[in-house]
Every structure is written in structure tokens, then in C-alpha cells.
Design a protein around this motif. Structure first.
Motif, PDB file in Angstrom:
ATOM      1  N   ASN A  23       7.951 -38.779  24.166  1.00 51.91           N
ATOM      2  CA  ASN A  23       6.988 -37.695  23.933  1.00 51.91           C
ATOM      3  C   ASN A  23       6.650 -37.553  22.457  1.00 51.91           C
ATOM      4  N   SER A  24       7.667 -37.538  21.604  1.00 56.23           N
ATOM      5  CA  SER A  24       7.475 -37.412  20.158  1.00 56.23           C
ATOM      6  C   SER A  24       8.810 -37.640  19.471  1.00 56.23           C
ATOM      7  N   PRO A  25       8.781 -37.992  18.189  1.00 55.51           N
ATOM      8  CA  PRO A  25      10.049 -38.184  17.467  1.00 55.51           C
ATOM      9  C   PRO A  25      10.857 -36.891  17.471  1.00 55.51           C
ATOM     10  N   LYS A  26      12.158 -37.027  17.497  1.00 55.14           N
ATOM     11  CA  LYS A  26      13.042 -35.862  17.531  1.00 55.14           C
ATOM     12  C   LYS A  26      14.219 -36.106  16.590  1.00 55.14           C
ATOM     13  N   SER A  27      14.785 -35.012  16.117  1.00 52.05           N
ATOM     14  CA  SER A  27      16.005 -35.108  15.319  1.00 52.05           C
ATOM     15  C   SER A  27      17.199 -35.221  16.268  1.00 52.05           C
ATOM     16  N   ARG A  28      18.322 -35.619  15.716  1.00 50.24           N
ATOM     17  CA  ARG A  28      19.539 -35.731  16.524  1.00 50.24           C
ATOM     18  C   ARG A  28      19.899 -34.378  17.141  1.00 50.24           C
ATOM     19  N   LEU A  29      19.796 -33.306  16.365  1.00 47.52           N
ATOM     20  CA  LEU A  29      20.137 -31.981  16.886  1.00 47.52           C
ATOM     21  C   LEU A  29      19.222 -31.581  18.040  1.00 47.52           C
ATOM     22  N   GLN A  30      17.934 -31.857  17.933  1.00 52.08           N
ATOM     23  CA  GLN A  30      17.025 -31.529  19.030  1.00 52.08           C
ATOM     24  C   GLN A  30      17.436 -32.255  20.313  1.00 52.08           C
ATOM     25  N   LEU A  31      17.794 -33.524  20.168  1.00 54.84           N
ATOM     26  CA  LEU A  31      18.210 -34.307  21.342  1.00 54.84           C
ATOM     27  C   LEU A  31      19.539 -33.802  21.888  1.00 54.84           C
ATOM     28  N   ALA A  32      20.460 -33.444  20.998  1.00 53.11           N
ATOM     29  CA  ALA A  32      21.756 -32.903  21.441  1.00 53.11           C
ATOM     30  C   ALA A  32      21.549 -31.606  22.219  1.00 53.11           C
ATOM     31  N   ARG A  33      20.633 -30.774  21.745  1.00 50.95           N
ATOM     32  CA  ARG A  33      20.334 -29.506  22.451  1.00 50.95           C
ATOM     33  C   ARG A  33      19.759 -29.788  23.833  1.00 50.95           C
ATOM     34  N   LYS A  34      18.871 -30.783  23.919  1.00 55.23           N
ATOM     35  CA  LYS A  34      18.262 -31.123  25.204  1.00 55.23           C
ATOM     36  C   LYS A  34      19.324 -31.637  26.178  1.00 55.23           C
ATOM     37  N   GLU A  53      21.464 -43.844  17.294  1.00 53.08           N
ATOM     38  CA  GLU A  53      21.407 -43.879  15.828  1.00 53.08           C
ATOM     39  C   GLU A  53      21.715 -45.285  15.314  1.00 53.08           C
ATOM     40  N   GLU A  54      22.700 -45.906  15.944  1.00 56.40           N
ATOM     41  CA  GLU A  54      23.116 -47.253  15.551  1.00 56.40           C
ATOM     42  C   GLU A  54      21.945 -48.236  15.633  1.00 56.40           C
ATOM     43  N   VAL A  55      21.144 -48.122  16.668  1.00 56.74           N
ATOM     44  CA  VAL A  55      20.004 -49.029  16.843  1.00 56.74           C
ATOM     45  C   VAL A  55      18.720 -48.446  16.229  1.00 56.74           C
ATOM     46  N   ARG A  56      18.867 -47.368  15.470  1.00 63.22           N
ATOM     47  CA  ARG A  56      17.791 -46.715  14.701  1.00 63.22           C
ATOM     48  C   ARG A  56      16.657 -46.144  15.554  1.00 63.22           C
ATOM     49  N   LEU A  57      16.967 -45.765  16.777  1.00 60.98           N
ATOM     50  CA  LEU A  57      15.983 -45.036  17.574  1.00 60.98           C
ATOM     51  C   LEU A  57      16.028 -43.551  17.224  1.00 60.98           C
ATOM     52  N   ILE A  58      17.144 -43.126  16.632  1.00 62.08           N
ATOM     53  CA  ILE A  58      17.269 -41.782  16.073  1.00 62.08           C
ATOM     54  C   ILE A  58      17.599 -41.970  14.600  1.00 62.08           C
ATOM     55  N   ASP A  59      16.773 -41.374  13.746  1.00 58.27           N
ATOM     56  CA  ASP A  59      17.006 -41.447  12.310  1.00 58.27           C
ATOM     57  C   ASP A  59      16.466 -40.156  11.697  1.00 58.27           C
ATOM     58  N   ASP A  60      17.375 -39.247  11.356  1.00 58.90           N
ATOM     59  CA  ASP A  60      16.954 -37.945  10.850  1.00 58.90           C
ATOM     60  C   ASP A  60      16.160 -38.046   9.549  1.00 58.90           C
ATOM     61  N   ALA A  61      16.475 -39.018   8.700  1.00 59.44           N
ATOM     62  CA  ALA A  61      15.731 -39.166   7.440  1.00 59.44           C
ATOM     63  C   ALA A  61      14.286 -39.580   7.727  1.00 59.44           C
ATOM     64  N   ASP A  62      14.094 -40.548   8.616  1.00 61.06           N
ATOM     65  CA  ASP A  62      12.735 -40.967   8.988  1.00 61.06           C
ATOM     66  C   ASP A  62      11.996 -39.829   9.678  1.00 61.06           C
ATOM     67  N   PHE A  63      12.710 -39.121  10.561  1.00 65.54           N
ATOM     68  CA  PHE A  63      12.109 -37.983  11.254  1.00 65.54           C
ATOM     69  C   PHE A  63      11.637 -36.937  10.242  1.00 65.54           C
ATOM     70  N   ALA A  64      12.498 -36.606   9.270  1.00 58.56           N
ATOM     71  CA  ALA A  64      12.167 -35.574   8.280  1.00 58.56           C
ATOM     72  C   ALA A  64      10.941 -35.976   7.460  1.00 58.56           C
TER      73      ALA A  64
END
Length: 186
Positions: A23-34, A53-64
Motif C-alpha cells: 500500500n505504501s512505505p511504512k516504518s518498523r513501528l507502524q508495521l509492529a503496531r499492525k 529489515e535484513e533484506v532492506r524491505l523495511i528501512d526507517d532511514a529511507d522511510f524518514a
């Protein structure tokens, strides 16, 4: 999905995260909440999020960085508002500051000037002090809601109103700008 007792919790968690990221990029916390909303066990959620995160599908720096770029351009938000939004999404302060560095003081000032110019009502008699004060309050409040500091908001509104007043050919008060009116607003 989570209602099926035979479902593999890890597979369910992966499917939820993938659907969210589609749907859209998300931060790790948003995904954890979901995942918590969907009753995924904490240990499973952590393992799945770690792997993403390891495979860079979640990256808070890129998201920010993406979030700041997008919201600064589309909504013309000031760094203060962007900082609050990033914090709400679980982005740590250091990562947020790095992302916010891409918005310069000039970018922020130009965005505010653009907002004020676009929201200034055409046909407003800015030579009428009461009307000018009303417009100043309305426009400075709009900037404040977008995270601009009050002193900067009033200064920018004053500058744009002064420019609009001097640019109005039918205005009789265009030459009567002395007395430092813009400075008195803040």
C-alpha cells in the motif's frame, strides 16, 4: 487469516507486512503496531520484522527521508511538524534529524511564502488595517498548523501582504507603507 488455528503465525505475519508495504512505505513501528492489532505473537512479529529489515524491505532511514521529502513538498509542512510526524511513526531522533536536513531554511521559507500567497484572498483590501489584521491572523494561524514558528509565520505573512499591497495597481494605500507595519505584527 489470524482466525485459522492451523495458520502458521510467521506466514500470517509475513503476509500482513507484505500487504502493508504494498500500500505504501511504512516504518518498523507502524508495521509492529499492525501485527499487534492482528494478534501476531510478539516473538513472531519481531522475527519477521528483523528479517524484512535484513533484506532492506523495511528501512526507517529511507522511510524518514521519503516521508520528509513527500510531506514537505505536497503539504508544505515545516520541519517541526515533520519531526512530530516522524516521532509518531517511531523514527528515532537522530534518524529524523538526518532526514530533516534535506529541508533547508530557504526551502521552508519559500514553502511558507507560497502557501500564504496561494491562500491570500483575492480582492482583499489590504490598505484597510482591520482587514489586514484579520488576514494576518488567519494566514499566520494556517502556517502555525503546518508547524511554522509563530515569529516566522507573522514575518512571512507580513512580507507577502506588503508585496501584495504594493503590487495592487488599484490600491490607494500602496505608497503608504512606512512606520514598520510588518515588524509590528510579530
Amino acid at each position: 487469516m489470524a482466525a485459522d488455528p492451523e495458520a502458521n503465525p510467521e506466514a500470517v505475519a509475513r503476509a500482513i507486512v507484505l500487504r502493508q508495504l504494498t500500500n505504501s512505505p511504512k516504518s518498523r513501528l507502524q508495521l509492529a503496531r499492525k501485527l499487534a492489532e492482528r494478534n501476531v505473537p510478539d516473538d513472531v512479529a519481531e522475527a519477521v520484522l528483523d528479517r524484512f529489515e535484513e533484506v532492506r524491505l523495511i528501512d526507517d532511514a529511507d522511510f524518514a527521508e521519503m516521508w520528509v521529502r513527500s510531506r514537505a513538498q505536497s503539504r508544505k509542512l515545516a520541519r517541526g511538524a515533520l519531526r512530530r510526524e516522524l516521532a509518531d511513526k517511531g523514527i528515532d531522533g537522530e534518524t529524523a534529524e538526518k532526514a530533516l536536513a534535506q529541508v533547508s531554511d530557504d526551502d521552508e521559507r519559500n514553502a511558507a511564502r507560497d502557501l500564504v500567497a496561494r491562500r491570500l484572498r483575492a480582492g482583499t483590501d489590504l490598505s484597510d488595517r482591520t482587514e489586514r489584521d484579520k488576514q494576518t491572523r488567519r494566514l499566520a494561524s494556517m502556517l502555525a498548523r503546518k508547524g511554522y514558528q509563530p515569529s516566522a509565520a507573522f514575518r512571512i505573512v507580513g512580507e507577502v501582504l506588503d508585496e501584495a499591497l504594493s503590487g495592487e495597481p488599484e490600491s490607494h494605500g500602496a505608497g503608504v507603507r512606512g512606520g514598520g507595519e510588518a515588524e509590528d505584527i510579530g
